[in-house]
Design a protein around this motif. Sequence first.
Motif, short mmCIF file in Angstrom:
data_model
loop_
_atom_site.label_atom_id
_atom_site.label_comp_id
_atom_site.label_asym_id
_atom_site.label_seq_id
_atom_site.Cartn_x
_atom_site.Cartn_y
_atom_site.Cartn_z
N UNK A 120 0.84 -1.20 0.00
CA UNK A 120 0.00 0.00 0.00
C UNK A 120 0.87 1.25 0.00
N UNK A 121 0.53 2.18 -0.87
CA UNK A 121 1.24 3.45 -0.94
C UNK A 121 0.25 4.58 -0.78
N UNK A 122 0.73 5.70 -0.24
CA UNK A 122 -0.12 6.88 -0.10
C UNK A 122 -0.32 7.53 -1.47
N UNK A 123 -1.34 8.35 -1.58
CA UNK A 123 -1.59 9.07 -2.83
C UNK A 123 -0.41 9.96 -3.18
N UNK A 124 0.22 10.54 -2.16
CA UNK A 124 1.37 11.41 -2.39
C UNK A 124 2.53 10.60 -2.99
N UNK A 125 2.74 9.40 -2.47
CA UNK A 125 3.81 8.55 -3.00
C UNK A 125 3.53 8.16 -4.45
N UNK A 126 2.28 7.83 -4.75
CA UNK A 126 1.92 7.44 -6.11
C UNK A 126 2.15 8.59 -7.09
N UNK A 127 1.73 9.79 -6.69
CA UNK A 127 1.92 10.95 -7.54
C UNK A 127 3.41 11.22 -7.78
N UNK A 128 4.20 11.07 -6.72
CA UNK A 128 5.64 11.29 -6.86
C UNK A 128 6.26 10.24 -7.76
N UNK A 129 5.84 8.99 -7.65
CA UNK A 129 6.34 7.93 -8.51
C UNK A 129 5.99 8.18 -9.98
N UNK A 130 4.79 8.70 -10.22
CA UNK A 130 4.37 8.98 -11.59
C UNK A 130 5.31 10.01 -12.24
N UNK A 131 5.68 11.03 -11.49
CA UNK A 131 6.58 12.04 -12.03
C UNK A 131 7.99 11.49 -12.22
N UNK A 132 8.47 10.72 -11.24
CA UNK A 132 9.83 10.20 -11.31
C UNK A 132 9.98 9.11 -12.37
N UNK A 133 8.91 8.43 -12.70
CA UNK A 133 9.00 7.40 -13.72
C UNK A 133 9.39 7.97 -15.08
N UNK A 134 9.18 9.27 -15.26
CA UNK A 134 9.52 9.91 -16.53
C UNK A 134 11.00 10.19 -16.66
N UNK A 135 11.73 10.23 -15.53
CA UNK A 135 13.15 10.58 -15.57
C UNK A 135 14.05 9.48 -15.04
N UNK A 136 13.54 8.56 -14.24
CA UNK A 136 14.37 7.46 -13.74
C UNK A 136 14.53 6.39 -14.81
N UNK A 137 15.42 5.45 -14.56
CA UNK A 137 15.71 4.42 -15.56
C UNK A 137 14.46 3.62 -15.92
N UNK A 138 14.28 3.28 -17.21
CA UNK A 138 13.04 2.61 -17.66
C UNK A 138 12.76 1.28 -16.97
N UNK A 139 13.82 0.56 -16.52
CA UNK A 139 13.53 -0.75 -15.93
C UNK A 139 12.72 -0.64 -14.64
N UNK A 140 12.66 0.56 -14.06
CA UNK A 140 11.86 0.73 -12.84
C UNK A 140 10.36 0.57 -13.11
N UNK A 141 9.96 0.80 -14.37
CA UNK A 141 8.54 0.69 -14.69
C UNK A 141 8.00 -0.73 -14.47
N UNK A 142 8.88 -1.70 -14.56
CA UNK A 142 8.43 -3.10 -14.40
C UNK A 142 7.84 -3.34 -13.02
N UNK A 143 8.30 -2.59 -12.02
CA UNK A 143 7.83 -2.81 -10.65
C UNK A 143 6.71 -1.83 -10.26
N UNK A 144 6.38 -0.93 -11.19
CA UNK A 144 5.34 0.07 -10.88
C UNK A 144 4.01 -0.23 -11.57
#
Length: 527
Positions: A120-144
């Motif tokens: 379980x993640x907070x809404x704030x964490x989810x929103x932050x992950x959405x933004x960071x997924x655009x700049x972090x390494x693509x392989x991180x998307x597999x776990x999101x």
Amino acid sequence: MSIVRHAAIRRETRSLLSEYSDNSTIHGLKYLGGPRRHWPERLWWLVAFVISIYTCGALILNTYNKWSTDPVIVSFSQTPTPLWRIPFPSITICPLNMVRQSVFNFTDILTRLQDDPTTNLTDKDVQQLKALSLICHPYNLNYLRAVPGFWSNITADHCYNLMANVVSAEVDLFDMFLWKGSNTTYLTSIVTESGICFVFNMMTNGRIFRDDVLYFAEHNKNMAALKEIDWTPEKGFPKDAKLDTFPFRFVNGGTGNSLELALTTNPTDYDFLCEGPFQGYNILINTPVEVPSVNGGYIRAPSNQETLIMLKPHLIHTSDALRSYEPSGRQCYYEAERYLRFFRVYTQLNCEMECVINYTLTECGCTPFHLPRLPETEICGPAKIECYREAVNDLNSVAADGVKDLEADEETPNCNCLPSCTYLTYDSEISYGDVSFKGHYRNNTYYASGTKENVSYAYIVLFFKEDQFISLRRGELFGKTDFVANCGGLLGLFMGVSLLSIVEIIYFCTIRLLYRLKDHREINGST
């Protein structure tokens, strides 16, 4: 009567040809049409005449092909260009530490998702992950992928704010900023593929983009006091422009005229799962009217080292005599010759960036978050990031195949982004050295707020290597005058033909023939 008239015309024509061959200045014709010539003689001169015409025609065709397909030559300018004629480049600093763990622990959240995708993640964490997924390494998307709400779209302003929250602020990142002996900073926060970056000497949005175009850029408060002029590579600086106008420039080169930066990062803030095992900063070098792009190349400035970047301008001017040529012939565009929808000034980098925008909008229905866009256009969120990356790969494949013969628009990835006719880039020589910032800051607190023993430093110096440089000039290799002169020389060499020879042929075919026919009618009429 008609038969008699036609016979007279044929007779007068044969007589005229005989007269012309006797008097012509073209080599060999007198031997072809002159009287009392045996057929072997006529055959000899006919063969020689045909060979001369063929050889002369082939050489003229070769000259024409050279004139039409390769009319341009690039040569060195006769005089060196002083530094004050060009601006200091736009310098973009992108920290490799895109996420401060003290603000958002990307590694911790991603590790928990790897262990348990239903975490379980907070809404704030989810929103932050959405933004960071655009700049972090693509392989991180597999776990999101399994995170609820992760694949919904994200607004541009919200995206930029989330990125700015986790990157080091300007006041924390720049421990020293020294320009022309002053530590007053002139920085603008922008977005690139790597997230929030800081740029120096980049012109404002109003000078780069068209009026209705949106682009994220937050200027330092010191920028408001600058007097900005409308500089472009083709226009250059006005003659009455002062040296303190913006974009900035230097009069002399050398380390005494440099931009000096000391960048700081707290090692405990590194988040290696987002940006990988590298530490330091990416330095991008562009002209002030271009939007920086990490994909366009960068210089890596490592932490805890000194990086000296010696700049060498590379400038190509194009003669105004080439304006009458097609862009494909001279292999460049003048600034007013190629319209860009998003950019006011044509450069090859701006054209390629606009091609990415148009093609991504067509294929994915959105624009990458780090590129300019129209007000009604959405940015490509996590759900579209793979589509955007595939679109970029498509464009790279087209460029690699060399298929670039169409205009940049919404329907084709073939952008035909030729270089600018006034082409300015900055080559660089780089040297690195080990330094002890800890010992330095214990003894020198002029630039620092105090001793910072637990901080990683990167010291960067950028300067022009020399006071002057040799520019290049693109000019006519083979102009119209050269083409006519070459044709005349070949015609004279092989056939003895000059301009008056052509006039002579026209004379015998028109005026001389008409008067002979007139005289013939008068003689027949009198008899």
